[in-house]
Design an enzyme around this catalytic site. Sequence first.
Site, PDB file in Angstrom:
ATOM      1  CB  SER A 103     -21.715 -11.279   5.334  1.00 36.65           C
ATOM      2  OG  SER A 103     -21.205 -11.767   6.659  1.00 36.65           O
ATOM      3  CE  LYS A 153     -24.242 -11.542   8.675  1.00 33.12           C
ATOM      4  NZ  LYS A 153     -22.816 -12.124   8.657  1.00 33.12           N
ATOM      5  CE1 TYR A 182     -25.006 -16.067   9.998  1.00 30.41           C
ATOM      6  CE2 TYR A 182     -23.012 -17.491  10.629  1.00 30.41           C
ATOM      7  CZ  TYR A 182     -23.748 -16.167  10.269  1.00 30.41           C
ATOM      8  OH  TYR A 182     -22.920 -15.319   9.842  1.00 30.41           O
TER       9      TYR A 182
HETATM   10  O1  DON Z   1     -20.311 -15.718  10.480  1.00 28.47           O
HETATM   11  C1  DON Z   1     -19.295 -15.636   9.822  1.00 28.47           C
HETATM   12  O2  DON Z   1     -18.255 -15.251  10.367  1.00 28.47           O
HETATM   13  C2  DON Z   1     -19.108 -15.777   8.408  1.00 28.47           C
HETATM   14  N1  DON Z   1     -20.050 -16.967   7.784  1.00 28.47           N
HETATM   15  C3  DON Z   1     -19.672 -14.642   7.454  1.00 28.47           C
HETATM   16  C4  DON Z   1     -19.148 -13.365   7.811  1.00 28.47           C
HETATM   17  C5  DON Z   1     -19.019 -12.576   6.892  1.00 28.47           C
HETATM   18  O3  DON Z   1     -18.734 -12.594   5.688  1.00 28.47           O
HETATM   19  C6  DON Z   1     -19.048 -10.974   7.436  1.00 28.47           C
HETATM   20  N2  DON Z   1     -20.303 -10.623   7.936  1.00 28.47           N
HETATM   21  N3  DON Z   1     -20.968  -9.711   8.064  1.00 28.47           N
END
Ligand code: DON
Length: 309
Positions: free
Chosen positions: A65, A68, A193
Site C-alpha cells: 500500500s 498508493k 495494481y
Molecule cells: O491490495 C492489497 O490488499 C495489497 N496489495 C495492499 C494492501 C496493503 O498494503 C494495505 N492497504 N491499504
Amino acid sequence: MNCYQKEDLIKMVEDAKQLTQKGKVADYIPALGEADPSTLAVAIYSGERECIYAGNIDEVFTLQSISKVLTLALALMDRGADYVFQRVGMEPTGDPFNSISKLESSVPSKPLNPMINAGALAVTDMLVGNTIEDKLERLLNFIRQLTGNDRITYNPVVAQSEFETADLNRSLCYFMRQHGIVESNVEQLINLYTKHCAIEMNCNDLAKLGFVIGNEGRDPNSDQNIIPLEIARIVKTFMVTCGMYNASGEFAIKVGIPAKSGVSGGILGSVPHGVGIGIYGPALDDKGNSIGGLRLLELIAKQSNLSIF
Ligand code: DON
C-alpha cells in the site's frame, strides 16, 4: 531537530524488535507469508550524503500500500486535482483498508479516499499510458527518479501471487465499474495494481523517496522538482489523515509524522522540511501495520521531537 546517532538507532531497533514476536506476517497474499517476522530495519535520510541506518538494510521488500502514495502523486500530475477528486474522496475511514461497505452506502458511490484499496484502484485506473506496460513503466520511472535508483522494478512472484488471490479487490473494481468510477477492463486493472503493489526496494530507497515528498517534491541532489509543491502537500495530508489505515488517528497522536504503511511491513515517513524514513518489519499488528515499525517510529519521533503537531 536533534542529530541522529547510529548507536541510538541501533538501540531503538533492538528495543522495538522485541515486539515483533507479538505480530503476524500477512499471508492473504501467499508470497508475503514467507517473510521472516523477526526482521526490523530502518534508514533515515536528511538530504545529505548517505542515510543512517540500523538493522538488515539490504533486505528488499514490496511496497504494497505504500505504492498508493506514488500512484496518487502521479495521477494528480497526469490528470489534475479536479479530475481525481471527482472520482475519489478526501475523507478518512474507520473501516479496514479492503472494506467494500462504504462504497455501497456513500452517495454518490465513490471511494472515501485514495489510501484505501477501493480508492487506490480507482487512482490506478487514472494513470496515463496506452497500455498496462506503459503505465507501469511511467510509474517505475517516477519512482526511480524519486529514489535516485535506476534499478527499481517489481517482484513478479509477489505480483502473480496477489493476482491469483485478489478476488476482494476484483469485487471492488466491478462495483466501481458499475458506478462509472472505474473504466478499464477489471483484469487489466488488477494486473497493473498488483504489479505496482509488488514494486520492490530497501529502506534506503524508501527513506530517500520519503525525504523528497517531505521536501515539497524537490530532490536535493539533482535540485529538480520531481513533484509539484501543491501535489506533495496533498499527498502528505493524506498520509496524515489516512496513511496508517484505521489506526491513523492514534498514530497522529503517538508519532505525528506523515506516514504510509503496507502489509509487507514497510512504513514510509516524510517529515516536512526534515527527514525521510524507511522502515521494514513484516510482523504486523491486527490493523495491518508493522508492529515493530510503529514502536520504532514512536521512539525516533520522541527522541528527535519530530511530531509536526
Ligand atoms: O491490495 C492489497 O490488499 C495489497 N496489495 C495492499 C494492501 C496493503 O498494503 C494495505 N492497504 N491499504
